[in-house]
Enzyme design. Structure first.
Site, PDB file in Angstrom:
ATOM      1  N   GLU A 112     -33.736 -52.006 -56.987  1.00  0.00           N
ATOM      2  CA  GLU A 112     -33.659 -51.007 -58.059  1.00  0.00           C
ATOM      3  C   GLU A 112     -32.272 -51.042 -58.691  1.00  0.00           C
ATOM      4  O   GLU A 112     -31.297 -51.376 -58.004  1.00  0.00           O
ATOM      5  CB  GLU A 112     -33.898 -49.602 -57.489  1.00  0.00           C
ATOM      6  CG  GLU A 112     -35.169 -49.447 -56.676  1.00  0.00           C
ATOM      7  CD  GLU A 112     -35.131 -48.238 -55.748  1.00  0.00           C
ATOM      8  OE1 GLU A 112     -34.300 -47.337 -55.978  1.00  0.00           O
ATOM      9  OE2 GLU A 112     -35.913 -48.205 -54.789  1.00  0.00           O
ATOM     10  N   LYS A 114     -28.669 -49.911 -59.663  1.00  0.00           N
ATOM     11  CA  LYS A 114     -27.737 -48.954 -59.059  1.00  0.00           C
ATOM     12  C   LYS A 114     -27.153 -48.101 -60.182  1.00  0.00           C
ATOM     13  O   LYS A 114     -26.267 -48.531 -60.913  1.00  0.00           O
ATOM     14  CB  LYS A 114     -26.628 -49.665 -58.285  1.00  0.00           C
ATOM     15  CG  LYS A 114     -25.727 -48.677 -57.540  1.00  0.00           C
ATOM     16  CD  LYS A 114     -24.657 -49.380 -56.736  1.00  0.00           C
ATOM     17  CE  LYS A 114     -23.812 -48.342 -55.993  1.00  0.00           C
ATOM     18  NZ  LYS A 114     -23.167 -47.380 -56.889  1.00  0.00           N
ATOM     19  N   ASP A 116     -25.065 -45.409 -62.269  1.00  0.00           N
ATOM     20  CA  ASP A 116     -23.681 -44.958 -62.203  1.00  0.00           C
ATOM     21  C   ASP A 116     -23.652 -43.489 -62.615  1.00  0.00           C
ATOM     22  O   ASP A 116     -23.373 -43.136 -63.754  1.00  0.00           O
ATOM     23  CB  ASP A 116     -22.805 -45.800 -63.146  1.00  0.00           C
ATOM     24  CG  ASP A 116     -21.319 -45.599 -62.870  1.00  0.00           C
ATOM     25  OD1 ASP A 116     -20.992 -45.025 -61.817  1.00  0.00           O
ATOM     26  OD2 ASP A 116     -20.498 -46.017 -63.704  1.00  0.00           O
ATOM     27  N   TYR A 232     -35.089 -41.555 -56.339  1.00  0.00           N
ATOM     28  CA  TYR A 232     -35.323 -42.857 -55.712  1.00  0.00           C
ATOM     29  C   TYR A 232     -35.470 -42.829 -54.191  1.00  0.00           C
ATOM     30  O   TYR A 232     -35.680 -43.870 -53.570  1.00  0.00           O
ATOM     31  CB  TYR A 232     -34.188 -43.823 -56.077  1.00  0.00           C
ATOM     32  CG  TYR A 232     -32.796 -43.281 -55.892  1.00  0.00           C
ATOM     33  CD1 TYR A 232     -32.289 -42.972 -54.631  1.00  0.00           C
ATOM     34  CD2 TYR A 232     -31.967 -43.079 -56.993  1.00  0.00           C
ATOM     35  CE1 TYR A 232     -31.019 -42.470 -54.470  1.00  0.00           C
ATOM     36  CE2 TYR A 232     -30.680 -42.576 -56.842  1.00  0.00           C
ATOM     37  CZ  TYR A 232     -30.216 -42.287 -55.575  1.00  0.00           C
ATOM     38  OH  TYR A 232     -28.939 -41.787 -55.413  1.00  0.00           O
ATOM     39  N   LYS A 320     -23.315 -55.473 -55.796  1.00  0.00           N
ATOM     40  CA  LYS A 320     -22.589 -55.113 -57.019  1.00  0.00           C
ATOM     41  C   LYS A 320     -22.508 -56.275 -58.014  1.00  0.00           C
ATOM     42  O   LYS A 320     -22.555 -57.457 -57.638  1.00  0.00           O
ATOM     43  CB  LYS A 320     -21.159 -54.653 -56.647  1.00  0.00           C
ATOM     44  CG  LYS A 320     -21.114 -53.486 -55.682  1.00  0.00           C
ATOM     45  CD  LYS A 320     -21.729 -52.221 -56.232  1.00  0.00           C
ATOM     46  CE  LYS A 320     -20.825 -51.445 -57.135  1.00  0.00           C
ATOM     47  NZ  LYS A 320     -19.703 -50.802 -56.481  1.00  0.00           N
ATOM     48  N   CYS A 414      14.427 -45.572 -49.791  1.00  0.00           N
ATOM     49  CA  CYS A 414      13.342 -44.753 -50.345  1.00  0.00           C
ATOM     50  C   CYS A 414      13.785 -44.165 -51.682  1.00  0.00           C
ATOM     51  O   CYS A 414      14.846 -43.537 -51.774  1.00  0.00           O
ATOM     52  CB  CYS A 414      12.987 -43.631 -49.366  1.00  0.00           C
ATOM     53  SG  CYS A 414      11.805 -42.438 -50.048  1.00  0.00           S
ATOM     54  N   CYS A 417      13.972 -39.986 -51.057  1.00  0.00           N
ATOM     55  CA  CYS A 417      14.958 -39.318 -50.209  1.00  0.00           C
ATOM     56  C   CYS A 417      16.184 -40.167 -49.895  1.00  0.00           C
ATOM     57  O   CYS A 417      17.151 -39.683 -49.304  1.00  0.00           O
ATOM     58  CB  CYS A 417      14.307 -38.862 -48.895  1.00  0.00           C
ATOM     59  SG  CYS A 417      13.850 -40.216 -47.796  1.00  0.00           S
ATOM     60  N   CYS A 432       9.283 -45.714 -45.535  1.00  0.00           N
ATOM     61  CA  CYS A 432      10.470 -44.867 -45.573  1.00  0.00           C
ATOM     62  C   CYS A 432      10.701 -44.339 -44.154  1.00  0.00           C
ATOM     63  O   CYS A 432       9.768 -43.864 -43.502  1.00  0.00           O
ATOM     64  CB  CYS A 432      10.257 -43.716 -46.553  1.00  0.00           C
ATOM     65  SG  CYS A 432      11.414 -42.351 -46.352  1.00  0.00           S
ATOM     66  N   CYS A 437      11.401 -36.669 -45.584  1.00  0.00           N
ATOM     67  CA  CYS A 437      11.152 -37.148 -46.954  1.00  0.00           C
ATOM     68  C   CYS A 437      10.125 -36.255 -47.651  1.00  0.00           C
ATOM     69  O   CYS A 437       9.000 -36.085 -47.169  1.00  0.00           O
ATOM     70  CB  CYS A 437      10.639 -38.585 -46.925  1.00  0.00           C
ATOM     71  SG  CYS A 437      10.279 -39.242 -48.575  1.00  0.00           S
TER      72      CYS A 437
END
Length: 595
Positions: A112, A114, A116, A232, A320, A414, A417, A432, A437
């Site tokens: 079937e 798919k 969206d 479905y 897909k 980082c 921080c 980090c 942080c």
């Protein structure tokens, strides 16, 4: 039967017929104006003869109920999500697993499109629609009954009877039906044209607008949106059984449900590939958005034998389509700091429309991936939505590269921080090292509040950021010390919003142990592992005290994960957070014992 009743009966039948032609067959026979005329006639008769109004009348679809919030609905049977096959070889592997498990040389599949859209569940009792809900996390969804009633093609009362009639299977006492709410391409285009004409902002894509429309608290607004639906699958059914999925779909059609007419019954990999290629070729000509082919084992007995893994069935897969790609230019490369301290490079793009949405940024995952693709600021790149969802850079268009672009220098400290950045043993992820942080704490707060964790509605990124700026929280446990007065001082937070957030935080105290464990943000521990640990230890303090050897005794916990979990609770500050949460009144409910 009186003349008005006769006229009303005919109008109902005509409207239902034209809804079917328009929404299911995409072949309308009358204009919108003629359809509106039929509706006006029906409303006029019902206004004059209110005793003739029935629950299944088209007049019941105009909306009117305004809710304060959506109530939660627990699905009696879990709404599973599908595993993806992104390449042909992945589908072949799926087929091999199915054949091996069943001991067969060839499998019959139902294929079937798919859709969206937004997954939903409908509940019918003795043929009458009584409740509708969103999929949610698969276990708990939101009650959107009034909004679903506004969808013109959705039957409010099923055709046939609970006694059964010749040529039509008996309607079950209880029937749960699953499907997808979506907006057809033509309707989406017309809706956006109206919005633009009225000086309002247009929607970006059909899927988001369908999901947003179904989750409106005012059902009149939902009724104004051109929602459609295909069914479905079934959930709990009392009073009917089917040997094959194709028979189930025929029954649903016979009872008046809109079922996608485009489907195939095929044998083996060759049959699936033929259907997949046929659908791919027709993809852009279809009246609705799709992103692949759903392949299901047709036999109900074989499905039961195959069972499921966690949240996905072993008997179905989403095969897909190749994602659509577009060219885009990289404006700059920035780095983000996650809740675990992981440093992630992100490409900020000149906005481009890809696969139905506008994309303005794409993750580069880590420094190794950035170097492998050699992405630089100013480069032109091919962008696609991985699995038609997550934007990613496929490759750099080197022919368009100029001499001005420079190689990106990955930070050694980082950016939030200033703490040193440390590369992990595998040499891929850099983190980090800062204990305090703000970016790490903000990520932990956001994760803690997500729907599948503690489910604190209203605690989004902006609010988390504001809480940190105001220095109101230093750990997730501090959330339960907040007052309405403190929350009201935050930027763009009025008294009502503050009260709503406070109430949501208080409600989250009553939670499930599996959600609580997942909410703690332990590295490598996702939703499934959270459930596994909850089943095994049944108490947060027992989990905290578990040694590596205790964790290794738990099914699906390997040496690396056991080391990470034990290491997490070996740190005094992590144990303190759990103790503080429990002391604040958080009550993680253990799962029911399985006998």
């Amino acid at each position: 039967m009186s003349a008005p009743a006769e006229k009303l009966k005919k109008l109902k039948a005509d409207i239902a017929y034209h809804n079917h032609r328009y929404y299911t067959l995409d072949a309308p026979e009358i204009s919108d104006a003629s359809y509106d005329k039929l509706m006006r006639e029906l409303l006029a008769i019902e206004a004059e003869h209110p005793e003739l109004v029935t629950k299944d009348s088209p007049s019941q679809r105009v909306g009117g109920a305004v809710l304060d919030k959506f109530e939660k609905v627990t699905h009696r049977q879990q709404m599973l999500s599908l595993a993806n096959a992104l390449e042909q070889n992945e589908f072949v592997e799926f087929d091999e697993r199915v054949r091996k498990s069943l001991g067969k040389d060839e499998i019959t599949y139902t294929c079937e499109p798919k859709m969206d859209g937004l997954a939903i569940e409908l509940v019918y009792e003795n043929g009458e629609f009584v409740q509708g809900s969103t999929r949610g996390d698969g276990t708990i969804g939101e009650d959107v009954t009034e909004n679903l009633k506004t969808i013109k093609i959705l039957p409010l009362k099923l055709e046939g009877s609970t006694r059964g009639e010749p040529g039509n299977k008996k309607i079950p006492r209880t029937l749960e039906v699953r499907g997808e709410v979506f907006i057809r391409k033509a309707d989406f285009k017309r809706m956006n044209e109206k919005l633009v004409k009225a000086g309002e902002e247009a929607f970006v894509n059909p899927r988001n607008s369908a999901a947003g429309s179904l989750r409106q608290l005012d059902s009149k607004l939902t009724a104004s949106r051109p929602l459609s639906i295909y069914l479905y699958e079934t959930g709990v059914v009392e009073g009917a059984e089917w040997e094959r999925h194709q028979d189930k779909l025929k029954s649903l059609e016979g009872w008046g449900f809109p079922v996608n007419p485009k489907r195939w019954i095929v044998k083996g990999v060759d049959g699936v590939m033929k259907a997949w290629n046929e659908l791919l070729a027709a993809r852009h000509d279809l009246p609705y958005e799709i992103d692949g082919l759903v392949v299901k084992v047709d036999s109900s007995d074989e499905r039961a034998r195959l069972g499921q893994v966690s949240k996905t069935p072993r008997w179905a897969v989403a095969f897909k389509f190749p994602p659509e790609e577009m060219e885009a230019q990289v404006r700059e490369i920035v780095v983000q700091v996650g809740r675990t301290g992981a440093i992630t490079p992100v490409a900020e793009l000149v906005p481009v429309f890809v696969g139905g949405v506008t994309v303005s940024r794409a993750t580069l995952h880590n420094e190794q991936e950035l170097r492998r693709k050699d992405v630089r600021e100013g480069d032109w790149v091919f962008v696609r939505r991985a699995g038609d969802v997550i934007p990613e850079i496929v490759k750099v268009i080197t022919a368009k590269r100029t001499s001005k672009v420079k190689e990106f220098v990955f930070p050694t400290r980082c950016p939030i921080c200033g703490s040193p950045v440390k590369k992990e043993e595998d040499g891929v992820i850099q983190r980090c090292t800062g204990k305090t942080c703000p970016a790490k704490l903000q990520g932990r707060l956001r994760h803690f509040a997500t729907r599948t964790a503690m489910d604190i509605d209203g605690l989004g990124d902006k609010v988390c950021e504001a809480l940190l700026e105001a220095k109101l929280v230093t750990t997730v446990a501090d959330l339960y010390k907040l007052t309405v007065k403190q929350l009201a001082t935050l930027d763009r937070m009025g008294e009502k919003s503050a009260q709503n957030l406070f109430d949501a935080i208080q409600r989250s105290k009553n939670t499930q142990l599996k959600r609580f464990i997942y909410a703690l943000g332990i590295p490598e521990v996702g939703e499934t592992t959270g459930k596994t640990l909850a089943d095994a230890f049944r108490d947060a303090k027992k989990l905290m005290a578990a040694k590596e050897e205790d964790l290794l005794k738990v099914k699906d916990i390997g040496p690396e994960m056991a080391k990470v979990i034990a290491g997490h609770f070996a740190e005094a500050e992590n144990r303190a957070v759990v103790e503080q949460l429990l002391a604040a009144g958080v009550k993680p409910e253990p799962p029911e014992e399985v006998k």
